[in-house]
Design a protein around this motif. Structure first.
Motif, PDB file in Angstrom:
ATOM      1  N   LEU A   1     110.637 116.317  55.527  1.00  0.00           N
ATOM      2  CA  LEU A   1     110.807 117.570  54.506  1.00  0.00           C
ATOM      3  C   LEU A   1     112.231 118.191  54.440  1.00  0.00           C
ATOM      4  N   ASP A   2     112.616 118.531  53.334  1.00  0.00           N
ATOM      5  CA  ASP A   2     113.975 119.382  53.529  1.00  0.00           C
ATOM      6  C   ASP A   2     114.111 120.460  52.355  1.00  0.00           C
ATOM      7  N   THR A   3     114.494 121.659  52.699  1.00  0.00           N
ATOM      8  CA  THR A   3     114.636 122.733  51.789  1.00  0.00           C
ATOM      9  C   THR A   3     116.128 123.186  51.875  1.00  0.00           C
ATOM     10  N   ALA A   4     117.171 122.504  52.488  1.00  0.00           N
ATOM     11  CA  ALA A   4     118.525 123.072  52.513  1.00  0.00           C
ATOM     12  C   ALA A   4     119.251 123.243  51.453  1.00  0.00           C
ATOM     13  N   THR A   5     118.752 122.763  50.463  1.00  0.00           N
ATOM     14  CA  THR A   5     119.538 122.755  49.014  1.00  0.00           C
ATOM     15  C   THR A   5     118.488 123.017  48.108  1.00  0.00           C
ATOM     16  N   PRO A   6     118.743 123.208  46.746  1.00  0.00           N
ATOM     17  CA  PRO A   6     118.030 123.391  45.536  1.00  0.00           C
ATOM     18  C   PRO A   6     116.869 122.550  45.454  1.00  0.00           C
TER      19      PRO A   6
ATOM     20  N   VAL B   1     113.881 120.842  46.663  1.00  0.00           N
ATOM     21  CA  VAL B   1     112.626 120.832  47.629  1.00  0.00           C
ATOM     22  C   VAL B   1     112.000 119.240  47.736  1.00  0.00           C
ATOM     23  N   THR B   2     112.079 118.814  48.989  1.00  0.00           N
ATOM     24  CA  THR B   2     112.057 117.333  49.083  1.00  0.00           C
ATOM     25  C   THR B   2     110.960 117.040  50.254  1.00  0.00           C
ATOM     26  N   ALA B   3     109.935 116.122  49.825  1.00  0.00           N
ATOM     27  CA  ALA B   3     108.986 115.816  50.770  1.00  0.00           C
ATOM     28  C   ALA B   3     108.621 114.327  50.577  1.00  0.00           C
ATOM     29  N   GLY B   4     108.369 113.563  51.563  1.00  0.00           N
ATOM     30  CA  GLY B   4     108.140 112.308  51.434  1.00  0.00           C
ATOM     31  C   GLY B   4     107.538 111.541  52.839  1.00  0.00           C
ATOM     32  N   ILE B   5     106.915 110.578  52.975  1.00  0.00           N
ATOM     33  CA  ILE B   5     106.244 109.903  53.686  1.00  0.00           C
ATOM     34  C   ILE B   5     107.030 108.439  54.073  1.00  0.00           C
TER      35      ILE B   5
ATOM     36  N   GLU C   1     107.176 105.242  56.709  1.00  0.00           N
ATOM     37  CA  GLU C   1     106.486 104.269  57.813  1.00  0.00           C
ATOM     38  C   GLU C   1     107.768 103.693  58.735  1.00  0.00           C
ATOM     39  N   VAL C   2     107.725 104.043  59.772  1.00  0.00           N
ATOM     40  CA  VAL C   2     108.571 103.244  60.987  1.00  0.00           C
ATOM     41  C   VAL C   2     107.974 102.249  61.636  1.00  0.00           C
ATOM     42  N   ALA C   3     108.331 101.183  61.707  1.00  0.00           N
ATOM     43  CA  ALA C   3     107.819 100.284  62.428  1.00  0.00           C
ATOM     44  C   ALA C   3     108.439 100.379  63.974  1.00  0.00           C
ATOM     45  N   PRO C   4     107.279 100.204  64.988  1.00  0.00           N
ATOM     46  CA  PRO C   4     107.972 100.453  66.416  1.00  0.00           C
ATOM     47  C   PRO C   4     108.783  99.389  66.882  1.00  0.00           C
ATOM     48  N   ASP C   5     108.390  98.152  66.479  1.00  0.00           N
ATOM     49  CA  ASP C   5     108.947  96.954  67.291  1.00  0.00           C
ATOM     50  C   ASP C   5     110.223  96.355  66.479  1.00  0.00           C
ATOM     51  N   ARG C   6     110.698  96.903  65.275  1.00  0.00           N
ATOM     52  CA  ARG C   6     111.965  96.489  64.642  1.00  0.00           C
ATOM     53  C   ARG C   6     112.990  97.471  64.507  1.00  0.00           C
ATOM     54  N   ALA C   7     114.007  97.440  64.965  1.00  0.00           N
ATOM     55  CA  ALA C   7     115.062  98.420  64.814  1.00  0.00           C
ATOM     56  C   ALA C   7     115.463  98.730  63.518  1.00  0.00           C
ATOM     57  N   ASP C   8     115.111  97.892  62.499  1.00  0.00           N
ATOM     58  CA  ASP C   8     115.665  98.138  61.138  1.00  0.00           C
ATOM     59  C   ASP C   8     114.490  98.223  59.976  1.00  0.00           C
ATOM     60  N   ALA C   9     113.292  98.236  60.725  1.00  0.00           N
ATOM     61  CA  ALA C   9     112.174  98.327  59.702  1.00  0.00           C
ATOM     62  C   ALA C   9     111.599  99.573  59.483  1.00  0.00           C
ATOM     63  N   THR C  10     112.070 100.224  58.326  1.00  0.00           N
ATOM     64  CA  THR C  10     111.196 101.584  57.797  1.00  0.00           C
ATOM     65  C   THR C  10     110.999 101.303  56.331  1.00  0.00           C
ATOM     66  N   ALA C  11     110.133 102.057  55.882  1.00  0.00           N
ATOM     67  CA  ALA C  11     109.822 101.636  54.553  1.00  0.00           C
ATOM     68  C   ALA C  11     109.241 103.431  54.007  1.00  0.00           C
ATOM     69  N   THR C  12     109.973 103.748  52.918  1.00  0.00           N
ATOM     70  CA  THR C  12     109.621 104.699  52.194  1.00  0.00           C
ATOM     71  C   THR C  12     108.271 104.720  51.188  1.00  0.00           C
ATOM     72  N   LEU C  13     107.367 105.467  51.711  1.00  0.00           N
ATOM     73  CA  LEU C  13     105.887 105.349  50.905  1.00  0.00           C
ATOM     74  C   LEU C  13     105.944 106.248  49.727  1.00  0.00           C
ATOM     75  N   ALA C  14     106.444 107.327  49.840  1.00  0.00           N
ATOM     76  CA  ALA C  14     106.275 108.264  48.688  1.00  0.00           C
ATOM     77  C   ALA C  14     107.540 109.385  48.839  1.00  0.00           C
ATOM     78  N   VAL C  15     107.941 109.674  48.025  1.00  0.00           N
ATOM     79  CA  VAL C  15     108.933 110.565  47.736  1.00  0.00           C
ATOM     80  C   VAL C  15     108.597 111.745  46.650  1.00  0.00           C
ATOM     81  N   ARG C  16     108.658 112.948  47.024  1.00  0.00           N
ATOM     82  CA  ARG C  16     108.560 114.018  45.945  1.00  0.00           C
ATOM     83  C   ARG C  16     109.722 114.791  45.884  1.00  0.00           C
ATOM     84  N   VAL C  17     110.450 115.110  44.811  1.00  0.00           N
ATOM     85  CA  VAL C  17     111.515 116.022  44.973  1.00  0.00           C
ATOM     86  C   VAL C  17     111.281 117.003  43.645  1.00  0.00           C
TER      87      VAL C  17
END
Length: 224
Positions: A6-11, A13-17, A19-35
């Motif tokens: 979540l972020d509301t520091a600027t005009p 309004v951001t929310a998103g999901i 997914e962070v893989a626990p066993d790989r340092a570079d593994a993240t996936a953005t599943l949803a973005v709402r701005v």
């Protein structure tokens, strides 16, 4: 691990999901973005956007394992909405809430600047919030000052590009993004998330006093 960002520091309004893989340092996936960009409706829009992001990602709010929220710098009212919402969700879901600098989140998603980067956002009152980065690491900031004062500093900072909504005013090459996104927010907290660090209390980066002040004592009424 499913993370609500979540972020509301600027005009924006951001929310998103994310997914962070626990066993790989570079593994993240953005599943949803709402701005949604509306500086006057952070309170009205944030929670509906968070629920919409969950629906888009195909997860329930109860499935969230952690919350990451931008802690500014930003205007008092808007910033408070995001942080209070994040804290309330963390308490209700019994999950950790990690606060990260919103300027750091922009820098984390910025395109390769080819050298030191400035992140510059609107502070209102004819001022900007800014921080400087080299190799993705913050080297100074965050600060709040007039745009002309920042421009005068650029030679000593050696910046070659700028990101954020007020980047164009620097005269440098402008790179995306304009506002913090879920991927950048989570990137700033990913090491702590994977390590299972229990974060401390959220600390807002206001950088200056709020406009609203407590009323002073009433003046005595004359009886003469």
């Amino acid at each position: 691990m499913l993370v609500l960002a979540l972020d509301t520091a600027t005009p924006a309004v951001t929310a998103g999901i994310v997914e962070v893989a626990p066993d790989r340092a570079d593994a993240t996936a953005t599943l949803a973005v709402r701005v949604t960009r509306d500086a006057r409706k952070h309170g009205e829009l944030l929670m509906p956007e968070a629920l919409a992001a969950c629906a888009e990602a195909g997860v329930a709010l109860a499935d969230i394992d952690a919350v990451v929220v931008g802690t500014g710098p930003g205007p008092f009212t808007g910033l408070r909405v995001g942080m209070v919402t994040a804290a309330a969700l963390g308490d209700a879901l019994d999950v950790p809430v990690h606060g990260v600098c919103s300027l750091d989140a922009i820098a984390a998603e910025a395109l390769d600047a080819g050298g030191p980067l400035l992140v510059v956002t609107d502070a209102r009152r004819r001022e900007v919030y800014w921080a400087a980065y080299s190799g993705g690491v913050q080297i100074t900031g965050p600060h709040v000052e007039a745009p002309a004062a920042l421009v005068a500093r650029i030679p000593e900072l050696g910046a070659v590009a700028a990101a954020g909504a007020c980047a164009a005013g620097t005269g440098l090459r402008v790179v995306a993004p304009e506002a913090p996104g879920p991927a950048g927010l989570v990137a700033c907290a990913v090491d702590a998330l994977r390590a299972g660090v229990r974060p401390g209390p959220l600390e807002p980066l206001y950088l200056r006093r709020p406009d609203a002040v407590a009323p002073g004592p009433r003046k005595p009424v004359g009886t003469g």
